[in-house]
Design a protein around this motif. Structure first.
Motif, PDB file in Angstrom:
ATOM      1  N   TRP A  94       0.837  -1.285   0.002  1.00  0.00           N
ATOM      2  CA  TRP A  94       0.049  -0.020   0.018  1.00  0.00           C
ATOM      3  C   TRP A  94       0.927   1.138  -0.092  1.00  0.00           C
ATOM      4  O   TRP A  94       1.967   1.266   0.647  1.00  0.00           O
ATOM      5  CB  TRP A  94      -1.047   0.068   1.224  1.00  0.00           C
ATOM      6  CG  TRP A  94      -1.833  -0.919   1.239  1.00  0.00           C
ATOM      7  CD1 TRP A  94      -1.946  -2.136   1.974  1.00  0.00           C
ATOM      8  CD2 TRP A  94      -3.040  -0.896   0.729  1.00  0.00           C
ATOM      9  NE1 TRP A  94      -3.329  -2.956   1.811  1.00  0.00           N
ATOM     10  CE2 TRP A  94      -3.809  -2.019   0.947  1.00  0.00           C
ATOM     11  CE3 TRP A  94      -3.846   0.021  -0.034  1.00  0.00           C
ATOM     12  CZ2 TRP A  94      -5.354  -2.198   0.595  1.00  0.00           C
ATOM     13  CZ3 TRP A  94      -5.150  -0.098  -0.597  1.00  0.00           C
ATOM     14  CH2 TRP A  94      -5.834  -1.166  -0.341  1.00  0.00           C
ATOM     15  N   SER A  95       0.434   2.156  -0.545  1.00  0.00           N
ATOM     16  CA  SER A  95       1.160   3.524  -0.488  1.00  0.00           C
ATOM     17  C   SER A  95       0.654   4.063   0.816  1.00  0.00           C
ATOM     18  O   SER A  95      -0.410   3.775   1.393  1.00  0.00           O
ATOM     19  CB  SER A  95       0.364   4.538  -1.812  1.00  0.00           C
ATOM     20  OG  SER A  95      -0.859   4.662  -1.539  1.00  0.00           O
ATOM     21  N   ARG A 100      -3.422   3.663  -3.334  1.00  0.00           N
ATOM     22  CA  ARG A 100      -2.774   2.912  -4.529  1.00  0.00           C
ATOM     23  C   ARG A 100      -1.947   1.601  -3.902  1.00  0.00           C
ATOM     24  O   ARG A 100      -1.593   1.470  -2.832  1.00  0.00           O
ATOM     25  CB  ARG A 100      -1.340   3.880  -5.061  1.00  0.00           C
ATOM     26  CG  ARG A 100      -1.971   5.112  -5.909  1.00  0.00           C
ATOM     27  CD  ARG A 100      -0.875   6.130  -6.510  1.00  0.00           C
ATOM     28  NE  ARG A 100      -0.175   6.652  -5.199  1.00  0.00           N
ATOM     29  CZ  ARG A 100       1.030   7.471  -5.251  1.00  0.00           C
ATOM     30  NH1 ARG A 100       1.365   7.769  -6.689  1.00  0.00           N
ATOM     31  NH2 ARG A 100       1.329   8.120  -4.463  1.00  0.00           N
ATOM     32  N   ALA A 102       1.404  -1.071  -4.998  1.00  0.00           N
ATOM     33  CA  ALA A 102       2.463  -1.169  -5.803  1.00  0.00           C
ATOM     34  C   ALA A 102       2.392  -2.901  -5.722  1.00  0.00           C
ATOM     35  O   ALA A 102       1.750  -3.719  -4.764  1.00  0.00           O
ATOM     36  CB  ALA A 102       3.704  -0.742  -5.203  1.00  0.00           C
ATOM     37  N   ILE A 115       1.866  -0.115 -10.643  1.00  0.00           N
ATOM     38  CA  ILE A 115       1.238   0.629  -9.409  1.00  0.00           C
ATOM     39  C   ILE A 115      -0.283   0.587  -9.895  1.00  0.00           C
ATOM     40  O   ILE A 115      -0.551   0.964 -11.255  1.00  0.00           O
ATOM     41  CB  ILE A 115       2.036   1.893  -9.293  1.00  0.00           C
ATOM     42  CG1 ILE A 115       3.161   1.966  -8.823  1.00  0.00           C
ATOM     43  CG2 ILE A 115       0.700   2.830  -8.474  1.00  0.00           C
ATOM     44  CD1 ILE A 115       3.992   3.223  -8.526  1.00  0.00           C
ATOM     45  N   ASP A 117      -3.952   2.392  -9.102  1.00  0.00           N
ATOM     46  CA  ASP A 117      -4.891   3.569  -8.457  1.00  0.00           C
ATOM     47  C   ASP A 117      -6.223   2.838  -8.104  1.00  0.00           C
ATOM     48  O   ASP A 117      -6.915   2.031  -8.959  1.00  0.00           O
ATOM     49  CB  ASP A 117      -5.146   4.754  -9.353  1.00  0.00           C
ATOM     50  CG  ASP A 117      -3.680   5.336  -9.833  1.00  0.00           C
ATOM     51  OD1 ASP A 117      -2.952   5.627  -8.768  1.00  0.00           O
ATOM     52  OD2 ASP A 117      -3.467   5.708 -10.754  1.00  0.00           O
ATOM     53  N   PRO A 130      -3.331  -1.834 -13.682  1.00  0.00           N
ATOM     54  CA  PRO A 130      -1.890  -1.284 -13.118  1.00  0.00           C
ATOM     55  C   PRO A 130      -1.033  -0.868 -14.223  1.00  0.00           C
ATOM     56  O   PRO A 130      -1.020  -1.211 -15.485  1.00  0.00           O
ATOM     57  CB  PRO A 130      -1.500  -2.559 -12.695  1.00  0.00           C
ATOM     58  CG  PRO A 130      -2.661  -3.561 -12.260  1.00  0.00           C
ATOM     59  CD  PRO A 130      -3.676  -3.186 -13.613  1.00  0.00           C
ATOM     60  N   ILE A 133       6.130  -0.124 -14.096  1.00  0.00           N
ATOM     61  CA  ILE A 133       7.184   0.817 -13.751  1.00  0.00           C
ATOM     62  C   ILE A 133       8.413   0.509 -14.513  1.00  0.00           C
ATOM     63  O   ILE A 133       9.599   1.209 -14.300  1.00  0.00           O
ATOM     64  CB  ILE A 133       7.181   1.662 -12.566  1.00  0.00           C
ATOM     65  CG1 ILE A 133       7.587   0.377 -11.394  1.00  0.00           C
ATOM     66  CG2 ILE A 133       6.014   2.130 -12.145  1.00  0.00           C
ATOM     67  CD1 ILE A 133       7.958   0.809  -9.956  1.00  0.00           C
ATOM     68  N   PRO A 141       7.995  -4.998  -3.925  1.00  0.00           N
ATOM     69  CA  PRO A 141       8.110  -3.535  -3.961  1.00  0.00           C
ATOM     70  C   PRO A 141       7.491  -2.895  -2.541  1.00  0.00           C
ATOM     71  O   PRO A 141       6.906  -3.589  -1.730  1.00  0.00           O
ATOM     72  CB  PRO A 141       7.012  -3.122  -4.887  1.00  0.00           C
ATOM     73  CG  PRO A 141       6.092  -4.421  -4.984  1.00  0.00           C
ATOM     74  CD  PRO A 141       6.923  -5.407  -4.787  1.00  0.00           C
ATOM     75  N   TRP A 143       6.984   0.967  -0.454  1.00  0.00           N
ATOM     76  CA  TRP A 143       6.829   2.283  -0.448  1.00  0.00           C
ATOM     77  C   TRP A 143       7.598   2.968   0.430  1.00  0.00           C
ATOM     78  O   TRP A 143       7.618   2.636   1.731  1.00  0.00           O
ATOM     79  CB  TRP A 143       5.279   2.827  -0.333  1.00  0.00           C
ATOM     80  CG  TRP A 143       4.570   2.389  -1.468  1.00  0.00           C
ATOM     81  CD1 TRP A 143       3.716   1.218  -1.690  1.00  0.00           C
ATOM     82  CD2 TRP A 143       3.974   3.365  -2.404  1.00  0.00           C
ATOM     83  NE1 TRP A 143       3.081   1.193  -2.681  1.00  0.00           N
ATOM     84  CE2 TRP A 143       3.088   2.634  -3.139  1.00  0.00           C
ATOM     85  CE3 TRP A 143       4.488   4.833  -3.025  1.00  0.00           C
ATOM     86  CZ2 TRP A 143       2.538   2.897  -4.402  1.00  0.00           C
ATOM     87  CZ3 TRP A 143       3.884   4.867  -4.148  1.00  0.00           C
ATOM     88  CH2 TRP A 143       2.724   3.959  -4.957  1.00  0.00           C
ATOM     89  N   LEU A 150       9.815   4.447  -4.159  1.00  0.00           N
ATOM     90  CA  LEU A 150       9.700   2.746  -4.083  1.00  0.00           C
ATOM     91  C   LEU A 150      11.078   2.359  -3.859  1.00  0.00           C
ATOM     92  O   LEU A 150      11.797   2.612  -4.694  1.00  0.00           O
ATOM     93  CB  LEU A 150       8.893   2.237  -5.235  1.00  0.00           C
ATOM     94  CG  LEU A 150       6.999   2.307  -5.288  1.00  0.00           C
ATOM     95  CD1 LEU A 150       6.844   2.007  -6.550  1.00  0.00           C
ATOM     96  CD2 LEU A 150       6.659   1.569  -4.065  1.00  0.00           C
ATOM     97  N   VAL A 167       8.419   8.369  -7.925  1.00  0.00           N
ATOM     98  CA  VAL A 167       7.261   8.332  -8.603  1.00  0.00           C
ATOM     99  C   VAL A 167       6.991   9.259  -9.600  1.00  0.00           C
ATOM    100  O   VAL A 167       6.354   8.997 -10.646  1.00  0.00           O
ATOM    101  CB  VAL A 167       6.012   8.136  -7.497  1.00  0.00           C
ATOM    102  CG1 VAL A 167       4.965   8.378  -7.844  1.00  0.00           C
ATOM    103  CG2 VAL A 167       6.585   7.082  -6.655  1.00  0.00           C
TER     104      VAL A 167
END
Length: 782
Positions: A94-95, A100, A102, A115, A117, A130, A133, A141, A143, A150, A167
């Motif tokens: 989680w962001s 968001r 990852a 990633i 949203d 997704p 990246i 990954p 955050w 990340l 990011v």
């Protein structure tokens, strides 16, 4: 809640049903009662101290053979797949704002890190496609606490590289100074450090490390000669939870951020890993193999950070991994919904099963969740409501969150009463408010145990039953007398016993212990070592001939030992060549009734088969595909073989087959593409066997019936006893028919409950007799 009068009228109808001999085991339902019945005083429900259920957890699961990222409430309810429409993804993170995720891109979709949203919340939570990246093979990954960066692992020239991603700019850069055998990077809450595991010497001995985000300041926190990994920071950055193999299995431990203050969190003999702290620091989600059935079926649990109040969340046939708590979630568990359930099967102990007094047993019911509510483990429970409690707990919580549309096996441990008679124990599934969950007709779903306890004054077995009992390395031979009560230990071998056989003439035992073949007479305790081998070359698989005069065993091939003269003949030698097409390793399986032939198992290079050999000259008459169970015809002219496992190394198509016991004969199909167990031809020439059909509510389970030849139509089969067992394909691993063919002693194994029992089944429509919970290598004596 339904009125007391309704409940006890239900129970009255149930007892009438028992008295009339109508079908048992299905849920009881009825309309309003006409008279009042006295209320039984029920023991109070214990207070269950379980973890709090506020919050949401993302995790990955290989549902439908496809890795996907899901979100659920912290009580296991409201499972929602976020990625099923977009491909295969796993390892979610989680962001910090909880908006968001990852995640790792899995092989079915490609590779790299993406990633997603998120939009909406609760039931309406969804995610967009997704955005990758990187397309390099990547993992794990995590955050930065401000959500601007990340870290993750990416495949390098030699092992893993630690990668930093910005990011806003999309910039990727390698962080120097990390071992190529690094794992599970975890950004510190203050944004200054990275916590990770590393197997520096690539020898399986991973340790826990901390480094600055630029790779400098490497500090080793653990220095032990066993695996330590999968670390996670507490939200305040003061503590670290991780997995360590200190006791042979992986347990969870907590230490201070400097490596001091080590505390063990879990002590289960299974493995625990993938630990993640809740945002409030009070709980830890983790993954465990404790309910694995040798199929990689990992499940997610939650435990308080002080080691108390553990709760299982997921319950399914898939692998669930990498739980991650959603920051800032206000979810408070399951909201109002309509619950409903349906009875599927008595997995164990069907109605009318007979017992000895004070015998421990496990009853398993299979239910379907046919309503809208998840059967959450913190609120839904099975409750004793009437009859005999029989030393069972008053309440059985759900073994994880049971999602709408899924089924669950619920296990209860009982002990049969001390006095003979018929007994019943009735249970209901209660919801969060203590209200019985209804069936499709709106009546409380009631589950029952109906059993008979025997007096022990008459014989219930056709002959004494011999079996192995104890742990694998210390197992001994025991005998159960025909009364079903008297148990006698017959051997005391310090090295334990791996296998044995019973002489059909005089009940002498031939068994393997400490690389020796031993002959023992239980009547006078006479013990004779027939063959001595070594750790790498010991005798195995003893089998007596039908007249008890000869003993076949394996050791470099097939040996025949003459019990009267002591002569030991090697009649067919193994071919241990490295040439895969010529390799043959033989193991005795069963003698023909006339003693002229021996069925054998054959080990090839990477698979197995079966064969028939001549006892006279050791010639191999035929080779054919491996069978899980087998039987000879009474005239020794035909060999029957059955298969009930999925196609694999030791089996091909399931079904029932026969082969003539003659040179170069080939298999003939009797029943095709059907799961078949334990064929037997009786003295009347009738061939019987067990046949399984997939359970419509659970494809991995089978409803098993006893089959025999149809009286009217030659070559066709009919049901003799319908749906008498409910098992997985591997749940019927061992059985032995009595010499008259009227009874079968069988060891049954149930998944996912991992319960087992040994029972006696009759060819006729007689109740099942429960013999014991654990016993292997079943053999009838005389």
């Amino acid at each position: 809640m339904k009125t007391t009068r309704i409940l006890f009228f239900i129970l009255a109808i149930f007892m009438i049903t028992v008295a009339c001999g109508l079908p048992q085991g299905s849920p009881t339902s009825t309309s309003a009662p006409a008279t009042d019945l006295p209320l039984q005083t029920l023991p109070p429900e214990p207070v269950l101290n379980l973890p709090a259920v506020d919050g949401e957890i993302a995790f990955a699961s290989d549902r439908g053979d496809k890795w996907q990222v899901l979100v659920m409430n912290a009580d296991g309810s409201n499972e929602t797949s976020l990625t099923s429409d977009y491909g295969e993804y796993s390892y979610p993170a989680w962001s910090p704002d909880g908006q968001r995720l990852a995640m790792r891109i899995d092989i079915g979709t490609g590779s790299g890190v993406a990633i997603m949203d998120l939009q909406g919340s609760g039931d309406s939570l969804s995610g967009s496609q997704p955005t990758a990246i990187t397309s390099a093979f990547s993992d794990a990954p995590d955050w930065a606490p401000d959500g601007s960066q990340l870290v993750f692992l990416s495949s390098g020239a030699f092992g893993w590289d630690m990668i930093h991603y910005t990011v806003g700019s999309g910039t990727l850069s390698q962080i120097p100074g990390f071992s190529p055998w690094v794992s599970d990077p975890n950004w510190s809450p203050d944004g200054r450090k990275i916590l990770f595991g590393a197997d520096v010497n690539n020898d399986g001995n991973s340790d826990i490390f901390i480094a600055n985000v630029d790779g400098s300041g490497l500090t080793q926190l653990t220095k032990n000669d066993y695996y330590e990994g999968s670390p996670s920071w507490s939200p305040d950055g003061q503590r670290i939870v991780f997995s360590a193999q200190a006791n042979g299995n992986q347990d969870l431990f907590i230490m201070n951020q400097d490596g001091s203050g080590l505390t063990q969190l879990t002590t289960d003999p299974a493995d625990e890993f993938d630990a993640a702290w809740s945002p409030d620091g009070g709980r830890i989600a983790f993954v465990s193999t404790r309910n694995e059935n040798n199929d990689g079926n990992y499940e997610i649990y939650v435990i308080n950070a002080d080691g108390s109040s553990e709760m299982r969340l997921t319950n399914n046939q898939s692998t669930d991994r990498w739980p991650a708590w959603r920051p800032g979630s206000t979810a408070a568990g399951q909201q109002a919904c309509q619950s409903q359930a349906a009875y599927s099967a008595d997995v164990t102990i069907p109605a009318g099963t007979r017992f000895a007094t004070q015998t421990s047993f496990t009853k398993v019911w299979r239910l379907e969740n046919t309503g809208q509510c998840t059967f959450t483990p913190n609120t839904f429970r099975l409750r004793f409501v009437d009859g005999e409690l029989m030393d069972a707990p008053v309440v059985i919580p759900m073994p994880g969150a049971i999602q709408p549309g899924s089924s669950v096996d619920i296990s209860v441990q009982f002990t049969s009463p001390p006095a003979p008679g018929t007994y019943g124990s009735n249970w209901q599934l209660l919801d969060a408010s203590g209200i019985p969950v209804p069936d499709s007709g709106g009546n409380p779903l009631t589950l029952a145990v109906n059993m008979e306890v025997l007096a022990g004054t008459a014989n219930v077995l056709p002959a004494p039953l011999f079996y192995l009992r104890g742990e694998v390395n210390t197992r001994q031979i025991w005998r159960m007398d025909p009364n079903g009560y008297t148990l006698t230990q017959l051997t005391q071998e310090s090295a334990g016993i791996s296998s044995f056989e019973i002489n059909p003439l005089d009940n002498r035992l031939a068994y393997i212990s400490n690389y020796q073949l031993i002959l023992r007479n239980p009547a006078n305790a006479d013990r004779q070592v027939l063959v001595t081998g070594s750790e790498n070359d010991g005798p195995y698989s003893p089998v007596f001939s039908s007249n008890g005069a000869f003993l076949a065993y394996g050791l470099g091939g097939i040996h025949i030992y003459n019990l009267a003269s002591g002569e030991d003949r090697l009649i067919l030698a193994d071919n241990n060549t490295m040439n895969s097409s010529d390799r043959r390793v033989y193991s005795p399986r069963s003698w023909s009734p006339d003693g002229s032939k021996l069925a054998v198992s054959i080990g090839y290079w990477e698979w197995g088969g079966s064969g028939i050999i001549s006892i006279t000259d050791g010639s191999l008459l035929s080779e054919f595909e491996y069978g899980d169970s087998d039987a000879w015809s009474r005239d020794s002219q035909t060999y029957f073989t059955a298969r009930a496992t999925e196609p694999g190394m030791m089996s091909t198509t399931h079904g029932l087959y026969s082969i003539a016991a003659s040179l170069n004969a080939s298999l003939q199909t009797l029943v095709a593409d059907t799961f078949i167990w334990w064929p037997y031809q009786g003295a009347d020439g009738r061939l019987v066997y067990f046949q399984g059909t997939p359970d419509p509510t659970n494809a991995s389970q089978f409803n098993i019936s006893l089959m025999g030849p149809a009286a009217e139509n030659l070559g066709e089969w009919q049901v003799l006893r319908n749906n008498i067992l409910h098992l997985p394909a591997g749940g019927f691993p061992e059985a032995v028919w009595s010499s008259d063919g009227n009874f079968l002693a069988a060891r049954l194994f149930h998944l996912p409950s991992k319960t087992s029992e040994v029972v006696l089944l009759g060819l006729e429509d007689t109740p099942m007799l429960y013999l014991m919970q654990d016993g292997t290598n079943l053999r009838f004596g005389r």
